[in-house]
Enzyme design. Structure first.
Site, PDB file in Angstrom:
ATOM      1  N   ASP A   1       0.835  -1.208   0.000  1.00  0.00           N
ATOM      2  CA  ASP A   1       0.000   0.000   0.000  1.00  0.00           C
ATOM      3  C   ASP A   1       0.871   1.261   0.000  1.00  0.00           C
ATOM      4  OD1 ASP A   1      -2.504  -1.273   0.011  1.00  0.00           O
ATOM      5  OD2 ASP A   1      -2.365  -1.644   2.157  1.00  0.00           O
TER       6      ASP A   1
ATOM      7  N   THR B   1      -9.376   2.693   6.821  1.00  0.00           N
ATOM      8  CA  THR B   1      -8.894   1.398   7.317  1.00  0.00           C
ATOM      9  C   THR B   1      -7.414   1.457   7.729  1.00  0.00           C
ATOM     10  OG1 THR B   1      -8.583   0.864   4.984  1.00  0.00           O
ATOM     11  CG2 THR B   1     -10.510  -0.081   6.056  1.00  0.00           C
TER      12      THR B   1
ATOM     13  N   SER C   1     -11.169   5.694   1.901  1.00  0.00           N
ATOM     14  CA  SER C   1     -10.276   4.549   1.679  1.00  0.00           C
ATOM     15  C   SER C   1      -9.136   4.534   2.695  1.00  0.00           C
ATOM     16  CB  SER C   1      -9.725   4.529   0.248  1.00  0.00           C
ATOM     17  OG  SER C   1      -8.992   5.692  -0.014  1.00  0.00           O
TER      18      SER C   1
HETATM   19  P1  NAD Z   1       4.175   1.719   7.044  1.00  0.00           P
HETATM   20  O1  NAD Z   1       5.272   0.997   6.346  1.00  0.00           O
HETATM   21  O2  NAD Z   1       4.320   2.085   8.499  1.00  0.00           O
HETATM   22  O3  NAD Z   1       2.824   0.862   6.798  1.00  0.00           O
HETATM   23  C1  NAD Z   1       1.659   1.118   7.427  1.00  0.00           C
HETATM   24  C2  NAD Z   1       0.670  -0.032   7.235  1.00  0.00           C
HETATM   25  O4  NAD Z   1      -0.563   0.572   6.858  1.00  0.00           O
HETATM   26  C3  NAD Z   1       0.995  -1.070   6.164  1.00  0.00           C
HETATM   27  O5  NAD Z   1       0.703  -2.342   6.692  1.00  0.00           O
HETATM   28  C4  NAD Z   1       0.040  -0.738   5.038  1.00  0.00           C
HETATM   29  O6  NAD Z   1      -0.350  -1.868   4.271  1.00  0.00           O
HETATM   30  C5  NAD Z   1      -1.134  -0.216   5.808  1.00  0.00           C
HETATM   31  N1  NAD Z   1      -2.008   0.664   5.030  1.00  0.00           N
HETATM   32  C6  NAD Z   1      -1.673   1.714   4.244  1.00  0.00           C
HETATM   33  N2  NAD Z   1      -2.767   2.241   3.685  1.00  0.00           N
HETATM   34  C7  NAD Z   1      -3.811   1.489   4.133  1.00  0.00           C
HETATM   35  C8  NAD Z   1      -5.201   1.557   3.942  1.00  0.00           C
HETATM   36  N3  NAD Z   1      -5.753   2.497   3.181  1.00  0.00           N
HETATM   37  N4  NAD Z   1      -5.976   0.649   4.591  1.00  0.00           N
HETATM   38  C9  NAD Z   1      -5.448  -0.293   5.391  1.00  0.00           C
HETATM   39  N5  NAD Z   1      -4.138  -0.402   5.620  1.00  0.00           N
HETATM   40  C10 NAD Z   1      -3.334   0.489   5.004  1.00  0.00           C
HETATM   41  O7  NAD Z   1       3.890   3.068   6.275  1.00  0.00           O
HETATM   42  P2  NAD Z   1       3.630   3.315   4.752  1.00  0.00           P
HETATM   43  O8  NAD Z   1       3.660   2.016   4.001  1.00  0.00           O
HETATM   44  O9  NAD Z   1       4.507   4.428   4.312  1.00  0.00           O
HETATM   45  O10 NAD Z   1       2.128   3.822   4.834  1.00  0.00           O
HETATM   46  C11 NAD Z   1       1.799   5.087   5.332  1.00  0.00           C
HETATM   47  C12 NAD Z   1       0.513   4.918   6.067  1.00  0.00           C
HETATM   48  O11 NAD Z   1       0.769   4.310   7.320  1.00  0.00           O
HETATM   49  C13 NAD Z   1      -0.182   6.198   6.407  1.00  0.00           C
HETATM   50  O12 NAD Z   1      -0.969   6.698   5.360  1.00  0.00           O
HETATM   51  C14 NAD Z   1      -0.995   5.794   7.632  1.00  0.00           C
HETATM   52  O13 NAD Z   1      -2.333   5.466   7.282  1.00  0.00           O
HETATM   53  C15 NAD Z   1      -0.333   4.540   8.142  1.00  0.00           C
HETATM   54  N6  NAD Z   1       0.057   4.758   9.529  1.00  0.00           N
HETATM   55  C16 NAD Z   1      -0.615   4.035  10.470  1.00  0.00           C
HETATM   56  C17 NAD Z   1      -0.347   4.242  11.809  1.00  0.00           C
HETATM   57  C18 NAD Z   1      -1.124   3.445  12.809  1.00  0.00           C
HETATM   58  O14 NAD Z   1      -1.990   2.662  12.407  1.00  0.00           O
HETATM   59  N7  NAD Z   1      -0.874   3.643  14.091  1.00  0.00           N
HETATM   60  C19 NAD Z   1       0.609   5.157  12.204  1.00  0.00           C
HETATM   61  C20 NAD Z   1       1.270   5.880  11.216  1.00  0.00           C
HETATM   62  C21 NAD Z   1       0.984   5.665   9.864  1.00  0.00           C
END
Ligand code: NAD
Length: 265
Positions: free
Chosen positions: A45, A159, A156
């Site tokens: 993603d 999640t 989107s």
């Molecule tokens: P990352 O490598 O930390 O991955 C974050 C995870 O979020 C991955 O498992 C990815 O598959 C999942 N993800 C991304 N978009 C998604 C979506 N629309 N629905 C469900 N899962 C999703 O970081 P990255 O790959 O650079 O992704 C950046 C994203 O990480 C940000 O947009 C944010 O949504 C997410 N994030 C989540 C948290 C948390 O859940 N506590 C914290 C910071 C960032």
């Protein structure tokens, strides 16, 4: 049809990109990095987020296809061993174009207004301590926020970070923004609703800095740290992200597979 590939940069993604180029050349697809009609992301993603921001200026002219190298992703529905089928579908079939809402942000700084789009979310956090901000909805005071930060997500993106904060999962056909709090402090001065809020397409939210503070603004996977952000305004963007679907990939199936089906069972 012109295509471009954005890969995650790891050996497997690079190898799959090479394999795709060979298969595509055999079937007469042209590679065009400057003016693609299809942007293929190979990785996860996060790679799709990177692909989106690489082509954000051409967003109305391109459609995205995601190939995942690990677990099924929310934006990546093709598996690494399905490249041949994907190329065949791209040459022999017209895709269904599925459009998802984006979030738009205007950032007010002393140098002027900057505009950004997000596929998943924007977050605003304090760098040196808690974030202190006034939140207005449709130009009326809504609440005074003090806490770690605020996440404003697209349907989107609901999640992703939003879900970790207890926000609702929203179907992408509902054009909306969701505001979720990160660890808000509640007392007599600062009082927040405590639950996440869903704004419809024609509403906007302003987050206004209430003290001299360095703020960290994140736009999907990108970070912008500034001490001079005065306020940000978020709304549902008029532009959308378009996915080229060569086979069905229902949103609720993805939610179930990602969060409920352990090991795909
Ligand atoms: P990352 O490598 O930390 O991955 C974050 C995870 O979020 C991955 O498992 C990815 O598959 C999942 N993800 C991304 N978009 C998604 C979506 N629309 N629905 C469900 N899962 C999703 O970081 P990255 O790959 O650079 O992704 C950046 C994203 O990480 C940000 O947009 C944010 O949504 C997410 N994030 C989540 C948290 C948390 O859940 N506590 C914290 C910071 C960032």
């Amino acid at each position: 049809m012109n295509y471009v590939i954005i890969d995650r940069g790891d050996p497997l993604s690079k190898q799959l990109a090479e394999q795709f180029h060979l298969l595509a050349a055999e079937r007469g697809l042209s590679r065009n990095d400057d003016a693609p009609t299809i942007v293929i992301s190979i990785g996860g993603d996060g790679t799709l987020l990177k692909a989106f921001h690489t082509y954000v200026d051409q967003i109305t002219d391109v459609a995205f296809v995601g190939v995942h190298t690990g677990h099924l992703g929310f934006y990546a529905d093709w598996k690494a061993d399905e490249l041949e089928e994907l190329v065949r579908m791209m040459t022999d079939h017209e895709p269904r174009m599925v459009r998802y809402p984006l979030a738009e942000i205007q950032v007010e700084t002393p140098e002027g207004t900057k505009h950004y789009l997000a596929v998943n979310e924007f977050t605003l956090k304090g760098v040196d301590g808690t974030l202190v901000a006034q939140i207005n909805i449709n130009d009326e005071l809504f609440e005074m926020f003090r806490g770690d930060g605020i996440v404003i997500s697209t349907p989107s993106g609901s999640t992703a970070y939003n879900k970790s904060l207890g926000g609702a999962v929203v179907h992408p056909s509902i054009e909306s923004l969701q505001i979720a709090e990160i660890a808000s402090i509640n007392n007599r001065v600062y009082r927040t609703l405590g639950s996440s809020v869903l704004l419809p397409q024609h509403h906007h939210v302003d987050i206004m800095s209430s003290k001299d503070q360095r703020m960290l603004l994140t736009i999907d996977h990108l970070n912008i740290q500034r001490s001079d952000i005065r306020s940000i305004r978020c709304s549902v963007a008029t532009r959308k992200i378009c996915f080229a679907r060569y086979r069905p990939f229902p949103f609720w199936n993805r939610v179930r597979e990602a969060f409920l089906d352990y090991d795909g069972k």
